[in-house]
Design an enzyme around this catalytic site. Sequence first.
Site, PDB file in Angstrom:
ATOM      1  N   GLU A   1      57.388  54.527  10.010  1.00  0.00           N
ATOM      2  CA  GLU A   1      56.218  53.396  10.301  1.00  0.00           C
ATOM      3  C   GLU A   1      57.292  51.915   9.967  1.00  0.00           C
ATOM      4  O   GLU A   1      58.042  52.005   9.407  1.00  0.00           O
ATOM      5  CB  GLU A   1      55.726  53.742   9.188  1.00  0.00           C
ATOM      6  CG  GLU A   1      55.812  53.852   7.986  1.00  0.00           C
ATOM      7  CD  GLU A   1      55.665  52.852   7.550  1.00  0.00           C
ATOM      8  OE1 GLU A   1      55.296  51.639   7.659  1.00  0.00           O
ATOM      9  OE2 GLU A   1      56.214  52.677   5.825  1.00  0.00           O
ATOM     10  N   PHE A   2      56.980  50.823  10.701  1.00  0.00           N
ATOM     11  CA  PHE A   2      57.263  49.822  10.707  1.00  0.00           C
ATOM     12  C   PHE A   2      55.892  48.571  10.297  1.00  0.00           C
ATOM     13  O   PHE A   2      55.648  47.910  10.443  1.00  0.00           O
ATOM     14  CB  PHE A   2      57.814  49.283  11.903  1.00  0.00           C
ATOM     15  CG  PHE A   2      59.022  50.418  11.775  1.00  0.00           C
ATOM     16  CD1 PHE A   2      59.896  50.088  11.283  1.00  0.00           C
ATOM     17  CD2 PHE A   2      58.696  51.692  13.075  1.00  0.00           C
ATOM     18  CE1 PHE A   2      60.905  50.974  11.788  1.00  0.00           C
ATOM     19  CE2 PHE A   2      59.684  52.240  13.518  1.00  0.00           C
ATOM     20  CZ  PHE A   2      61.350  51.531  12.597  1.00  0.00           C
TER      21      PHE A   2
ATOM     22  N   PHE B   1      61.090  34.762   7.910  1.00  0.00           N
ATOM     23  CA  PHE B   1      62.028  35.433   7.023  1.00  0.00           C
ATOM     24  C   PHE B   1      62.830  34.848   5.927  1.00  0.00           C
ATOM     25  O   PHE B   1      63.485  35.031   5.901  1.00  0.00           O
ATOM     26  CB  PHE B   1      62.554  36.285   6.817  1.00  0.00           C
ATOM     27  CG  PHE B   1      61.453  37.903   7.026  1.00  0.00           C
ATOM     28  CD1 PHE B   1      61.110  38.697   5.872  1.00  0.00           C
ATOM     29  CD2 PHE B   1      60.876  37.939   8.647  1.00  0.00           C
ATOM     30  CE1 PHE B   1      60.076  38.942   6.343  1.00  0.00           C
ATOM     31  CE2 PHE B   1      59.862  38.639   8.530  1.00  0.00           C
ATOM     32  CZ  PHE B   1      59.510  39.637   7.899  1.00  0.00           C
ATOM     33  N   LEU B   2      62.726  32.795   6.544  1.00  0.00           N
ATOM     34  CA  LEU B   2      63.967  32.257   5.500  1.00  0.00           C
ATOM     35  C   LEU B   2      62.426  31.146   4.797  1.00  0.00           C
ATOM     36  O   LEU B   2      63.105  29.745   5.067  1.00  0.00           O
ATOM     37  CB  LEU B   2      64.649  31.396   7.178  1.00  0.00           C
ATOM     38  CG  LEU B   2      66.137  32.077   7.381  1.00  0.00           C
ATOM     39  CD1 LEU B   2      66.785  31.059   7.762  1.00  0.00           C
ATOM     40  CD2 LEU B   2      66.461  32.235   6.243  1.00  0.00           C
TER      41      LEU B   2
ATOM     42  N   LYS C   1      52.034  39.919  -1.925  1.00  0.00           N
ATOM     43  CA  LYS C   1      51.650  38.897  -0.562  1.00  0.00           C
ATOM     44  C   LYS C   1      50.265  38.346  -0.292  1.00  0.00           C
ATOM     45  O   LYS C   1      49.051  39.188  -0.628  1.00  0.00           O
ATOM     46  CB  LYS C   1      53.048  39.944   0.627  1.00  0.00           C
ATOM     47  CG  LYS C   1      51.725  40.157   0.877  1.00  0.00           C
ATOM     48  CD  LYS C   1      52.742  41.862   2.584  1.00  0.00           C
ATOM     49  CE  LYS C   1      52.501  40.572   3.239  1.00  0.00           C
ATOM     50  NZ  LYS C   1      52.737  41.477   4.971  1.00  0.00           N
TER      51      LYS C   1
ATOM     52  N   ARG D   1      52.653  46.478  -6.809  1.00  0.00           N
ATOM     53  CA  ARG D   1      53.289  46.612  -6.994  1.00  0.00           C
ATOM     54  C   ARG D   1      54.813  46.148  -6.500  1.00  0.00           C
ATOM     55  O   ARG D   1      54.875  45.327  -5.728  1.00  0.00           O
ATOM     56  CB  ARG D   1      53.751  48.385  -5.847  1.00  0.00           C
ATOM     57  CG  ARG D   1      52.545  49.040  -5.996  1.00  0.00           C
ATOM     58  CD  ARG D   1      52.841  50.204  -5.136  1.00  0.00           C
ATOM     59  NE  ARG D   1      52.321  50.041  -3.496  1.00  0.00           N
ATOM     60  CZ  ARG D   1      52.533  50.734  -3.048  1.00  0.00           C
ATOM     61  NH1 ARG D   1      53.473  51.903  -2.508  1.00  0.00           N
ATOM     62  NH2 ARG D   1      52.321  49.829  -1.368  1.00  0.00           N
TER      63      ARG D   1
ATOM     64  N   CYS E   1      57.416  49.090  -0.424  1.00  0.00           N
ATOM     65  CA  CYS E   1      58.080  49.325   0.480  1.00  0.00           C
ATOM     66  C   CYS E   1      59.716  48.572  -0.021  1.00  0.00           C
ATOM     67  O   CYS E   1      60.617  49.161  -0.390  1.00  0.00           O
ATOM     68  CB  CYS E   1      58.096  48.346   1.723  1.00  0.00           C
ATOM     69  SG  CYS E   1      56.587  49.394   2.468  1.00  0.00           S
TER      70      CYS E   1
ATOM     71  N   LYS F   1      39.750  59.949  -3.728  1.00  0.00           N
ATOM     72  CA  LYS F   1      40.083  58.992  -2.805  1.00  0.00           C
ATOM     73  C   LYS F   1      39.735  59.928  -1.416  1.00  0.00           C
ATOM     74  O   LYS F   1      39.148  58.667  -0.350  1.00  0.00           O
ATOM     75  CB  LYS F   1      41.768  59.411  -2.701  1.00  0.00           C
ATOM     76  CG  LYS F   1      42.462  58.330  -1.637  1.00  0.00           C
ATOM     77  CD  LYS F   1      44.224  58.200  -1.344  1.00  0.00           C
ATOM     78  CE  LYS F   1      44.172  57.977  -2.898  1.00  0.00           C
ATOM     79  NZ  LYS F   1      45.748  58.398  -2.168  1.00  0.00           N
TER      80      LYS F   1
ATOM     81  N   THR G   1      58.835  57.327   3.784  1.00  0.00           N
ATOM     82  CA  THR G   1      60.298  56.708   4.942  1.00  0.00           C
ATOM     83  C   THR G   1      61.172  57.407   3.374  1.00  0.00           C
ATOM     84  O   THR G   1      60.738  57.638   1.995  1.00  0.00           O
ATOM     85  CB  THR G   1      60.125  54.963   3.902  1.00  0.00           C
ATOM     86  OG1 THR G   1      59.708  54.579   4.617  1.00  0.00           O
ATOM     87  CG2 THR G   1      61.254  53.928   3.837  1.00  0.00           C
TER      88      THR G   1
END
Length: 440
Positions: free
Chosen positions: A146-147, A249-250, A323, A330, A260, A35, A121
């Site tokens: 982180e977000f 998110f609906l 997505k 994952r 995550c 890596k 996280t």
Amino acid sequence: MKISVIGCGYLGAVHAASLASVGHDVVGVDIDAAKVESLSNGRSPIYEPELPELLRAGLESGRLRFSADMSDVNGATVHFIAVGTPQRLGSSSADLTYVDQAFADLMPYLAEGDIVVGKSTVPVGTAQRHVGNVQERGAHLVWNPEFLREGFAVKDTIEPDRLVYGVADGDEYAVETLNEVYATAIEAGSPVIVSDFATAELVKVAANAFLATKISFINAMAEIAEVTGADVTKLADAIGHDKRIGRKFLNAGVGFGGGCLPKDIRAFTARAEELGRGESVAFLKEVDAINLRRRERVVELVTEELGGSVFQKKVAVLGLAFKPNSDDVRDSPALDVAVRLNGLGANVVATDPQAMQNSRRLHPQLVYGTTEEALADADAVVVVTEWPEYKELDPAEVHRVVRTPIVIDARNCLDADAWADAGWEYAGLGRQVRNGRATS
């Protein structure tokens, strides 16, 4: 500033390249030599828009480098820990092996006044376990969650919608130092929230738990819509106009996945149970169950539309990543659907713009091909990742190449009426089947 980033996976690679892009001198350290070599040559190990360009620019400027030797953190004054916290094998709890090892490996190189910044996280209480060892070296510990959204990670790092610092009581030096690290973002308007360690650790998992709950709520409504004749998409539009709820998110569909949300809500539940407060987040188990149930529902829809059996029927599975704008498979609902259909005897041909290599490593038993190869003579088409190229398919053109015009919209991302008008039998989640008109 001179900065080290320990762990150069998805989070660490993006963080290192982004910090270099705003002028810092950054070294990324990882135990995976392959890596490190890839990153040192400007090749990203993951698909993330804008990251390859940032890597090349950072390497060419000399502000970014990568190493497999922990001693190369010498000279840095701020050290970010960005290693993974996967779900522990055979348990819902987070595996902190990599976090604990990163702290242990960093300790010999810490100098007085250095700042150690946790970005991984972690379960609440992790920072408190490590702060004593850090302070013994005369250094400071901050937890800075982180977000990142996959597909938007570079933007979310350089222009975060908030910055959270969990610090020990009265540690103004640590706050001032992190403000210097993030000066570009703060000057652009990103708010800073300073808290204790526990709050900062809870912020990320609480945010993910809320998002997961919102997604599973609308999917639960989709289950009701299917048996009542309601349309869950119009339902979401209607309740989304309420500003207390919002439309984001609906989107009912096959559910969430990735590295995550699934693991974080499970780890959160496990940690709450360890703290004797499992009942406080017990609802998250149902959130998880609803999410997993949607995958099975997609398989059921395909089976129903094909007359009760998928055996030896060719099924085109469009999408494998969890997505769009990602190669991450994952806990991917899309890949899971492909595997389930294959297990029922369907002749699955799966495709994805970015995720086929990762999918092959996990499930070599599947047949992979181009979009054209998947669609040719298909008995059913299943859209499970809402990549733009799938949303923009011309239903009339696709009609000419399939064997049977049946489409299962597992993301409710297609124009149902347009597909039905082009002669397709359209089925979505939480939406009624639209029967198409025959076309020549």
